[in-house]
Design a protein around this motif. Sequence first.
Motif, mmCIF file in Angstrom:
data_model
loop_
_atom_site.group_PDB
_atom_site.id
_atom_site.type_symbol
_atom_site.label_atom_id
_atom_site.label_comp_id
_atom_site.label_asym_id
_atom_site.label_seq_id
_atom_site.Cartn_x
_atom_site.Cartn_y
_atom_site.Cartn_z
ATOM 1 N N MET A 265 -26.630 23.018 -21.823
ATOM 2 C CA MET A 265 -26.694 22.281 -23.086
ATOM 3 C C MET A 265 -28.117 22.157 -23.620
ATOM 4 N N THR A 266 -29.122 22.156 -22.716
ATOM 5 C CA THR A 266 -30.492 21.842 -23.145
ATOM 6 C C THR A 266 -31.467 22.996 -22.980
ATOM 7 N N GLY A 267 -31.170 23.953 -22.119
ATOM 8 C CA GLY A 267 -32.122 25.020 -21.842
ATOM 9 C C GLY A 267 -33.079 24.695 -20.711
ATOM 10 N N LEU A 268 -32.972 23.512 -20.106
ATOM 11 C CA LEU A 268 -33.816 23.156 -18.971
ATOM 12 C C LEU A 268 -33.371 23.907 -17.722
ATOM 13 N N GLU A 269 -34.307 24.113 -16.810
ATOM 14 C CA GLU A 269 -33.997 24.703 -15.513
ATOM 15 C C GLU A 269 -34.274 23.648 -14.440
ATOM 16 N N PHE A 270 -33.257 23.303 -13.660
ATOM 17 C CA PHE A 270 -33.390 22.285 -12.624
ATOM 18 C C PHE A 270 -33.605 22.977 -11.281
ATOM 19 N N VAL A 271 -34.726 22.656 -10.639
ATOM 20 C CA VAL A 271 -35.102 23.277 -9.367
ATOM 21 C C VAL A 271 -35.069 22.200 -8.287
ATOM 22 N N HIS A 272 -34.256 22.422 -7.246
ATOM 23 C CA HIS A 272 -34.114 21.430 -6.175
ATOM 24 C C HIS A 272 -35.270 21.549 -5.185
ATOM 25 N N ARG A 273 -35.807 20.403 -4.784
ATOM 26 C CA ARG A 273 -36.784 20.332 -3.696
ATOM 27 C C ARG A 273 -36.218 19.375 -2.654
ATOM 28 N N ALA B 226 -41.901 15.303 -7.479
ATOM 29 C CA ALA B 226 -40.622 15.619 -8.117
ATOM 30 C C ALA B 226 -40.521 14.804 -9.400
ATOM 31 N N ASP B 227 -39.681 15.281 -10.338
ATOM 32 C CA ASP B 227 -39.535 14.624 -11.635
ATOM 33 C C ASP B 227 -38.350 13.672 -11.672
ATOM 34 N N MET B 228 -37.305 13.969 -10.910
ATOM 35 C CA MET B 228 -36.081 13.179 -10.989
ATOM 36 C C MET B 228 -35.265 13.371 -9.722
ATOM 37 N N THR B 229 -34.182 12.605 -9.621
ATOM 38 C CA THR B 229 -33.225 12.778 -8.538
ATOM 39 C C THR B 229 -31.850 12.377 -9.046
ATOM 40 N N THR B 230 -30.813 12.682 -8.275
ATOM 41 C CA THR B 230 -29.446 12.456 -8.756
ATOM 42 C C THR B 230 -28.625 11.547 -7.850
ATOM 43 N N TRP C 66 -41.108 19.061 -25.771
ATOM 44 C CA TRP C 66 -41.261 18.723 -24.349
ATOM 45 C C TRP C 66 -40.573 19.769 -23.477
ATOM 46 N N ILE C 67 -39.383 20.216 -23.879
ATOM 47 C CA ILE C 67 -38.668 21.238 -23.103
ATOM 48 C C ILE C 67 -39.455 22.542 -23.081
ATOM 49 N N LYS C 68 -40.068 22.888 -24.222
ATOM 50 C CA LYS C 68 -40.851 24.121 -24.280
ATOM 51 C C LYS C 68 -42.046 24.049 -23.346
ATOM 52 N N GLU C 69 -42.674 22.868 -23.262
ATOM 53 C CA GLU C 69 -43.858 22.703 -22.414
ATOM 54 C C GLU C 69 -43.485 22.467 -20.951
ATOM 55 N N ASN C 70 -42.270 21.982 -20.704
ATOM 56 C CA ASN C 70 -41.844 21.659 -19.339
ATOM 57 C C ASN C 70 -40.454 22.238 -19.081
ATOM 58 N N PRO C 71 -40.323 23.552 -19.045
ATOM 59 C CA PRO C 71 -38.979 24.139 -18.908
ATOM 60 C C PRO C 71 -38.344 23.919 -17.530
ATOM 61 N N ARG C 72 -39.169 23.703 -16.498
ATOM 62 C CA ARG C 72 -38.647 23.520 -15.144
ATOM 63 C C ARG C 72 -38.765 22.053 -14.739
ATOM 64 N N VAL C 73 -37.661 21.496 -14.294
ATOM 65 C CA VAL C 73 -37.617 20.106 -13.838
ATOM 66 C C VAL C 73 -37.373 20.112 -12.333
ATOM 67 N N ILE C 74 -38.280 19.479 -11.583
ATOM 68 C CA ILE C 74 -38.165 19.419 -10.127
ATOM 69 C C ILE C 74 -37.268 18.238 -9.753
ATOM 70 N N VAL C 75 -36.205 18.530 -9.013
ATOM 71 C CA VAL C 75 -35.230 17.509 -8.615
ATOM 72 C C VAL C 75 -35.380 17.243 -7.115
ATOM 73 N N ALA C 76 -35.739 16.011 -6.754
ATOM 74 C CA ALA C 76 -35.787 15.627 -5.342
ATOM 75 C C ALA C 76 -34.345 15.484 -4.840
ATOM 76 N N SER C 77 -33.956 16.303 -3.892
ATOM 77 C CA SER C 77 -32.551 16.392 -3.488
ATOM 78 C C SER C 77 -32.403 16.183 -1.987
ATOM 79 N N MET C 78 -31.502 15.294 -1.632
ATOM 80 C CA MET C 78 -31.151 15.041 -0.233
ATOM 81 C C MET C 78 -29.669 15.360 -0.068
ATOM 82 N N GLN C 79 -29.312 16.031 1.013
ATOM 83 C CA GLN C 79 -27.918 16.420 1.197
ATOM 84 C C GLN C 79 -27.050 15.164 1.321
#
Length: 456
Positions: free
Chosen positions: A94-102, A119-123, A54-67
């Motif tokens: 730790m995982t090799g993923l790249e987290f990109v903020h939107r 977006a894929d996730m948020t924090t 999954w990481i190989k197929e989806n190396p970039r994870v889009i993070v919905a980010s609000m200040q």
Amino acid sequence: MLFFIRCKPALSWVIGLALMYLAQWSGAAQLAAIETPPFEPDERLVLDAQELKWIKENPRVIVASMQFPLYLFKNELGQWNGLNHDILQRIAQMTGLEFVHRESFSPDQLLAMLENGEADMTTTLAMNDERRNFLSFSHAFGGSGWVFVGRDGESALHSMEQLEGKILALPARHALEAEIRRDYPAIELRTVKTYGEARALVESREAYATIENETGVHLYPAGQLQVGRNLEGKWEPDYLAVRQDLTPLLAILNKALEAFPANEMRALRSKWMAGITPSQAPSFWSRVSQWGYWCVTVVVMFGLLSLLWNRRLQIQIDQRLKAEAVLKDQLMLQRALMDAIPDPIFIRDLEGRLVMCNKSYEEQLATRFEKLRGTRLTDSAPFPADTAELLHGEVMEQLRTGQPRFVDRQLMFSNGLREIYHWSVPFYGADGQLRGILGGWIDVGRRWSRSEKLLA
């Protein structure tokens, strides 16, 4: 001057919000300047074959980010920083993923990005029943409570019961909104876009209180607000929220959080959260002295602004009066041109309602525009019911397709059957958007009879 006086509250809000933002940004930027403790070199996280694929197929994870001060915000260079950013960076190692903020600018927009798959996730989301319908939440890695924020000078809030019959301002889709609506129906909720707008409503006394996360609430200047007690039993753990269709990503994040070195997590939380405590309220005489200086400054500033504003306002009024005169002339010319056309002409909006017609239209239907204004063909008497239904359907179909229509036809009017040349075309506004239908007809039979009389 009257206009300027009425605008004073709005200008005060703008200035107050700007000062609050500058204070928030400067405080957060100072914390960001502290270097993060270096991570100990560890081996990569042990993942199974499916997760690695999954990481190989989806190396970039889009993070919905609000200040959200301390947790996630942009520094003076426009780069993302904060506790959650540092945690994501460690998970990336730790995982090799790249987290990109939107970036999003309100809780409602952030949730919409996740619902729409932008977006894929948020924090920074707290968990509630609505969000569990389309999000999965990771293991908790910290947390904080909720606190009341009310007006300065009022009794400090310590329970939801004190808000019954009063207005509570919250950002739309706040984590506690559904629960408050269910358990405290006597509280009047007013939803806005952001926490800043909610605080502004409380400060202007349009709302009695708002509710914020206790971690960042003390970063803002007190102004006309005071922080109350924590909501009892409302501790909210920190989670990483992932779309439910991304099960492998949730499993990877959970493994990373389980393997996250405890000493490093403590170091990160200490870096960002240390020293965030309520400031002591200034003494009464200190506040009086400060208010004196501020009052003098504000009076001088508004005096200068009033002179500039009055001059600018007078110029705008003169320009508007000239523009209105030109517009009236154009409208009178447009009306004269339409009434000079011997054949009926009409204009209908996107709902098929009559917007305008000429004198010939009124004469041929033996009615007045005032009686037909805003009516559909099916609402008016000049046409039989069957004819009205037919014509209204054609208008709506033409609005849907956007195609012009030119046709010779026989049409039943209330005073009998006529042979007409019927035309109608869609018309568009200056922005290119469809505005309605312009049309009319030529009574072919009447013209032929007139021609025959002339020849005779």
